[in-house]
Scaffold this active site. Structure first.
Site, PDB file in Angstrom:
ATOM      1  N   ARG A 253      48.868   4.584 -58.283  1.00 44.65           N
ATOM      2  CA  ARG A 253      47.753   3.296 -59.491  1.00 44.65           C
ATOM      3  C   ARG A 253      46.644   3.318 -59.324  1.00 44.65           C
ATOM      4  NH1 ARG A 253      52.541   1.450 -57.609  1.00 44.65           N
ATOM      5  NH2 ARG A 253      52.554   3.028 -55.865  1.00 44.65           N
ATOM      6  N   THR A 254      46.415   3.621 -57.696  1.00 43.16           N
ATOM      7  CA  THR A 254      44.766   3.116 -57.801  1.00 43.16           C
ATOM      8  C   THR A 254      44.098   4.764 -58.448  1.00 43.16           C
ATOM      9  OG1 THR A 254      45.163   2.259 -55.387  1.00 43.16           O
ATOM     10  CG2 THR A 254      43.316   2.971 -56.205  1.00 43.16           C
TER      11      THR A 254
ATOM     12  N   LYS B 143      41.425  26.091 -47.841  1.00 46.94           N
ATOM     13  CA  LYS B 143      41.205  26.844 -47.438  1.00 46.94           C
ATOM     14  C   LYS B 143      40.461  26.787 -46.620  1.00 46.94           C
ATOM     15  CE  LYS B 143      40.559  28.975 -52.171  1.00 46.94           C
ATOM     16  NZ  LYS B 143      39.684  29.408 -53.098  1.00 46.94           N
TER      17      LYS B 143
ATOM     18  N   ARG C  12      39.545   8.842 -52.257  1.00 52.43           N
ATOM     19  CA  ARG C  12      40.507   8.408 -51.205  1.00 52.43           C
ATOM     20  C   ARG C  12      40.902   8.889 -50.408  1.00 52.43           C
ATOM     21  NH1 ARG C  12      46.299   5.921 -51.798  1.00 52.43           N
ATOM     22  NH2 ARG C  12      45.037   3.867 -52.480  1.00 52.43           N
TER      23      ARG C  12
ATOM     24  N   HIS D 224      40.409  -0.685 -48.025  1.00 56.73           N
ATOM     25  CA  HIS D 224      40.524  -0.818 -49.865  1.00 56.73           C
ATOM     26  C   HIS D 224      40.585  -1.873 -50.645  1.00 56.73           C
ATOM     27  CE1 HIS D 224      43.053   0.438 -53.466  1.00 56.73           C
ATOM     28  NE2 HIS D 224      43.782   0.808 -52.781  1.00 56.73           N
TER      29      HIS D 224
HETATM   30  N1   CP Z   1      48.511   0.019 -54.308  1.00 57.93           N
HETATM   31  C1   CP Z   1      47.969   0.873 -53.554  1.00 57.93           C
HETATM   32  O1   CP Z   1      46.820   1.829 -53.240  1.00 57.93           O
HETATM   33  O2   CP Z   1      48.262   2.392 -54.780  1.00 57.93           O
HETATM   34  P1   CP Z   1      49.015   3.961 -54.831  1.00 57.93           P
HETATM   35  O3   CP Z   1      49.063   4.365 -53.501  1.00 57.93           O
HETATM   36  O4   CP Z   1      49.495   4.159 -54.994  1.00 57.93           O
HETATM   37  O5   CP Z   1      47.226   3.343 -55.250  1.00 57.93           O
END
Ligand code: CP
Length: 314
Positions: free
Chosen positions: A66-67, A94, A116, A144
Site C-alpha cells: 500500500r504505502t 554489498k 521505510r 507510520h
Molecule cells: N499499511 C501499510 O503500511 O501497508 P504496507 O506495509 O503494504 O505499506
C-alpha cells in the site's frame, strides 16, 4: 507553523518524520490539503503540475504494498519524476550503509526521499544528514505518520469530525507504529483513544501517552465509534508475547459475535495487510461498515498533500 495573511495556519516543515512533533493545526493543514487533492483522482486525466520537475525517490528497506504504491502514484499525480528504490536489488546487499545510500541518491538531484526502514529513528537520522526533504513511510515500531494521517482523514470523512470520537485500537500494540501514529493524531484532534490487547503486547506505559489501556476487549466493545484492528506482526512478535493464534483470536479478534455487540454505526478499520480469520473475520472486513479500502483510497490524497507541503518551502 505560522499564520498566513488570512489567519490560516501555514505549513513550515521540510520533513514529515512523526505525528508526535506536529501540532493539531499542522495535522489539519495536511487533512485539508488532502481534501483539495481528492478531487484530482476523480478526473479523467488524474494529474496536476504541482511537482513538475521535482524528483521523488521511494527508498523502501522493508516490504510494502500500500504505502509504496500509494507514494509512487501520489508523486506521479503531482507530475513529479519517481524512482523506486528497493533494498533487495540495491548495493545495500554489498554492505553500503543507509546514509551512504541516501547521500548517493541525493547526489542525483533528488527533492524528496520517502523512506521505510526497520530501525526506529531511521527517518530522523536521515533528515539530519541529507539536504532534501525526508518523509517517514514507517520506521520500525516507532511511527507510520502517513498511515496515522490517512486513518484520521478517513474517520473525519465518515463522522464529519474527530473531536469526541471514541476509537479502539486493538491487537499487537507493542510492535505497532500505526498505533503510535494514530494515538498522537487522535489525541491532538480531541478523540478518546482506547488501546486494547493482551498485557504481553500492551503495557500500562501507554497511559502516559494519553491512552486508556484495556486488556478485556469485550468490556469496551459496545461503547466505541471506531475499531481499528491491527495486524499481528508475526515477523516481529516474540513467542513469549503470543501464546497461540487461537487464543489471540478468541480474546482479541473481531469475530462476528463481538461485532453484533458493537454500536450499530461502528466503523471498522485496518491498516493492512490483514491476517483474515486471525485479528478480523473476513465478512466483517468486507462488510458495509468496513472502511478498509476507503483508507487505501484516501492514502493517495493524503500522500499527495504531504509531498506537496514538504516541497512547498523552496
Ligand atoms: N499499511 C501499510 O503500511 O501497508 P504496507 O506495509 O503494504 O505499506
Amino acid at each position: 507553523m505560522t499564520l498566513a495573511s488570512d489567519d490560516k495556519p501555514r505549513w513550515t516543515r521540510k520533513h514529515l518524520l512523526s505525528l508526535e512533533e506536529l501540532s493539531a493545526d499542522e495535522i489539519r493543514v495536511i487533512l485539508d490539503q488532502a481534501d483539495a487533492f481528492k478531487e484530482v483522482s476523480t478526473r479523467s486525466i488524474k494529474k496536476v503540475p504541482a511537482l513538475r520537475g521535482r524528483v521523488v525517490v521511494n527508498a523502501f528497506f522493508e516490504d510494502s504494498t500500500r504505502t509504496r504504491t500509494s507514494f509512487a502514484l501520489a508523486a506521479q499525480r503531482l507530475s513529479a519524476d519517481v524512482i523506486d528504490f528497493s533494498e533487495k536489488t540495491s548495493s545495500t546487499n554489498k554492505g553500503e550503509t543507509l546514509i551512504d545510500t541516501a547521500r548517493n541518491i541525493e547526489a542525483m538531484g533528488v527533492d524528496v526521499i520517502v523512506v521505510r526502514h526497520g530501525a526506529a529513528g531511521s527517518a530522523h537520522y536521515l533528515a539530519r544528514t541529507v539536504k532534501c526533504s525526508v518523509v517517514n513511510a514507517g520506521d520500525g515500531a516507532h511511527e507510520h505518520p502517513t498511515q496515522g494521517l490517512l486513518d484520521v482523514y478517513t474517520m473525519r470523512e465518515r463522522f464529519g469530525k474527530i473531536e469526541g470520537l471514541k476509537v479502539a485500537i486493538v491487537g499487537d500494540i507493542a510492535n505497532s507504529r500505526v498505533a503510535r501514529s494514530n494515538l498522537w493524531a487522535l489525541n491532538k484532534l480531541g478523540a478518546e483513544v482506547i488501546l486494547v490487547g493482551p498485557p504481553t503486547l500492551l503495557s500500562r506505559s501507554f497511559e502516559q501517552l494519553g491512552a486508556r489501556v484495556v486488556h478485556d476487549f469485550d468490556s469496551i466493545i459496545g461503547e466505541v465509534d471506531v475499531i481499528n484492528m491491527l495486524r499481528v506482526q508475526f515477523e516481529r512478535v516474540k513467542s513469549s508475547q503470543f501464546p497461540s493464534v487461537r487464543e489471540f483470536t478468541r480474546l482479541f479478534g473481531l469475530t462476528w459475535d463481538r461485532f453484533q455487540r458493537c454500536k450499530k454505526d461502528v466503523f471498522i478499520m485496518h491498516p493492512g495487510p490483514m491476517n483474515r480469520g486471525i485479528e478480523i473475520q473476513s465478512d466483517i472486513a468486507d462488510g458495509p461498515q468496513s472502511g478498509i479500502l476507503q483508507q487505501v483510497t484516501n492514502g493517495l490524497s493524503v500522500r499527495m498533500a504531504v509531498l506537496y507541503l514538504v516541497t512547498s518551502l523552496g
